[in-house]
Design a protein around this motif. Structure first.
Motif, short mmCIF file in Angstrom:
data_model
loop_
_atom_site.label_atom_id
_atom_site.label_comp_id
_atom_site.label_asym_id
_atom_site.label_seq_id
_atom_site.Cartn_x
_atom_site.Cartn_y
_atom_site.Cartn_z
N LEU A 144 -41.93 -45.52 -15.51
CA LEU A 144 -43.21 -44.91 -16.54
C LEU A 144 -42.63 -44.36 -17.60
CD1 LEU A 144 -46.18 -44.45 -14.14
CD2 LEU A 144 -45.47 -46.67 -15.34
N GLY A 145 -41.42 -43.79 -17.57
CA GLY A 145 -40.83 -42.69 -18.57
C GLY A 145 -41.61 -41.57 -18.53
N LEU A 146 -41.69 -40.96 -17.34
CA LEU A 146 -42.49 -39.63 -17.39
C LEU A 146 -41.47 -38.48 -17.52
CD1 LEU A 146 -44.94 -40.17 -14.42
CD2 LEU A 146 -45.37 -40.55 -16.79
N ARG A 147 -42.02 -37.27 -18.14
CA ARG A 147 -40.97 -36.13 -18.24
C ARG A 147 -40.66 -35.56 -16.98
NH1 ARG A 147 -38.47 -35.57 -23.19
NH2 ARG A 147 -39.90 -35.72 -24.81
N ASP A 148 -39.47 -35.25 -16.71
CA ASP A 148 -38.81 -34.44 -15.59
C ASP A 148 -38.89 -32.93 -15.97
OD1 ASP A 148 -37.58 -33.08 -13.54
OD2 ASP A 148 -36.12 -34.50 -13.57
N TYR A 149 -39.74 -32.11 -15.40
CA TYR A 149 -39.89 -30.80 -15.78
C TYR A 149 -39.15 -29.74 -14.82
CZ TYR A 149 -43.94 -31.64 -18.78
OH TYR A 149 -44.95 -32.08 -19.82
N GLU A 150 -38.29 -30.39 -13.94
CA GLU A 150 -37.55 -29.42 -13.09
C GLU A 150 -35.91 -29.56 -13.28
OE1 GLU A 150 -38.68 -31.02 -8.96
OE2 GLU A 150 -41.06 -31.27 -9.74
N LYS A 151 -35.57 -29.43 -14.52
CA LYS A 151 -34.09 -29.24 -14.77
C LYS A 151 -33.84 -27.89 -15.37
CE LYS A 151 -33.36 -34.14 -14.82
NZ LYS A 151 -32.66 -34.09 -13.54
N ALA A 152 -34.63 -27.13 -15.71
CA ALA A 152 -34.37 -25.78 -16.44
C ALA A 152 -35.16 -24.87 -15.76
CB ALA A 152 -34.91 -26.06 -17.92
N PHE A 153 -33.94 -23.64 -15.78
CA PHE A 153 -34.58 -22.50 -14.92
C PHE A 153 -34.15 -21.12 -15.50
CE2 PHE A 153 -33.88 -25.96 -11.96
CZ PHE A 153 -34.74 -25.93 -11.34
N CYS A 154 -34.77 -20.06 -15.10
CA CYS A 154 -34.43 -18.71 -15.70
C CYS A 154 -33.90 -17.93 -14.54
CB CYS A 154 -35.58 -18.38 -16.26
SG CYS A 154 -35.87 -18.72 -17.81
N ALA A 155 -33.00 -17.08 -14.61
CA ALA A 155 -32.64 -16.04 -13.71
C ALA A 155 -33.88 -14.88 -13.52
CB ALA A 155 -31.12 -15.47 -13.88
#
Length: 209
Positions: A144-155
């Protein structure tokens, strides 16, 4: 009790350290992240996910799904903006014919089918909108080409829980940590070490073209 705690990693089977070989690189850049020893298990630390502000353990985001991990730790001031080291690395991985993605990912597969990508930044997650991340860190995947929100983080900002402090990551330069599918560290590299990264995977992976 103290003896058991001291040798807990051995008891748990995670004290193994692999020597350099085809799937483990050298330690020439180890000083960039002294707490991520090449050849040892990738150990976690708390981070905040930019997409929803959730506090979580970075290691727990890595599923046992046979993918290699490219873990980017941004240097001071790097917000993935134009011409920043993380942005330039992501653009190279996405577009250059010699990058591991372009060279080894099967045609028609998702951009993260073979390699998974994570990035950790030093700024507050309030100042880094997920929509401003490079496409590699905010990709469209699946049927479905959904966005992946789980690849960027902050310390985290307090030293006791800051992954940069806990894992000895050089704040100014940042680094790239390559993690095998079994979650052992294969390489620690500068964010700009593209030739070294490409050569490492080309030594044992088939070309997709």
């Amino acid at each position: 009790q103290n003896y058991f705690a001291q040798h807990g990693r051995y008891t748990a089977g995670t004290a193994t350290r692999y020597t350099p070989g085809l799937l483990i690189g050298g330690d020439g850049h180890q000083a960039l992240a002294t707490g991520f020893k090449v050849g040892t298990r990738f150990h976690s630390a708390p981070v905040i996910r930019i997409g929803d502000g959730k506090l979580m353990q970075l290691g727990e985001t890595l599923a046992a799904d046979e993918r290699w991990r490219l873990m980017m730790f941004a240097g001071s001031g790097d917000d993935a903006g134009s011409n920043s080291p993380v942005r330039l690395l992501c653009d190279w991985l996405t577009n250059d014919a010699q990058s591991p993605i372009k060279r080894h990912t099967p045609a028609g597969a998702d951009v993260d089918a073979l390699f998974d990508y994570r990035a950790v930044f030093q700024q507050s997650h309030h100042n880094l909108p997920i929509t401003a991340m490079p496409a590699l860190l905010f990709p469209r995947v699946g049927k479905l080409g959904l966005r992946d929100y789980e690849k960027a983080f902050c310390a985290l900002t307090d030293a006791k829980h800051d992954i940069y402090e806990i894992r000895g990551i050089k704040r100014q330069q940042g680094c790239l940590v390559v993690v095998r599918p079994d979650q052992y560290i294969a390489q620690v590299l500068p964010l700009a070490a593209r030739d070294e990264l490409a050569a490492f995977f080309a030594a044992f992976m088939l070309s997709a073209y």
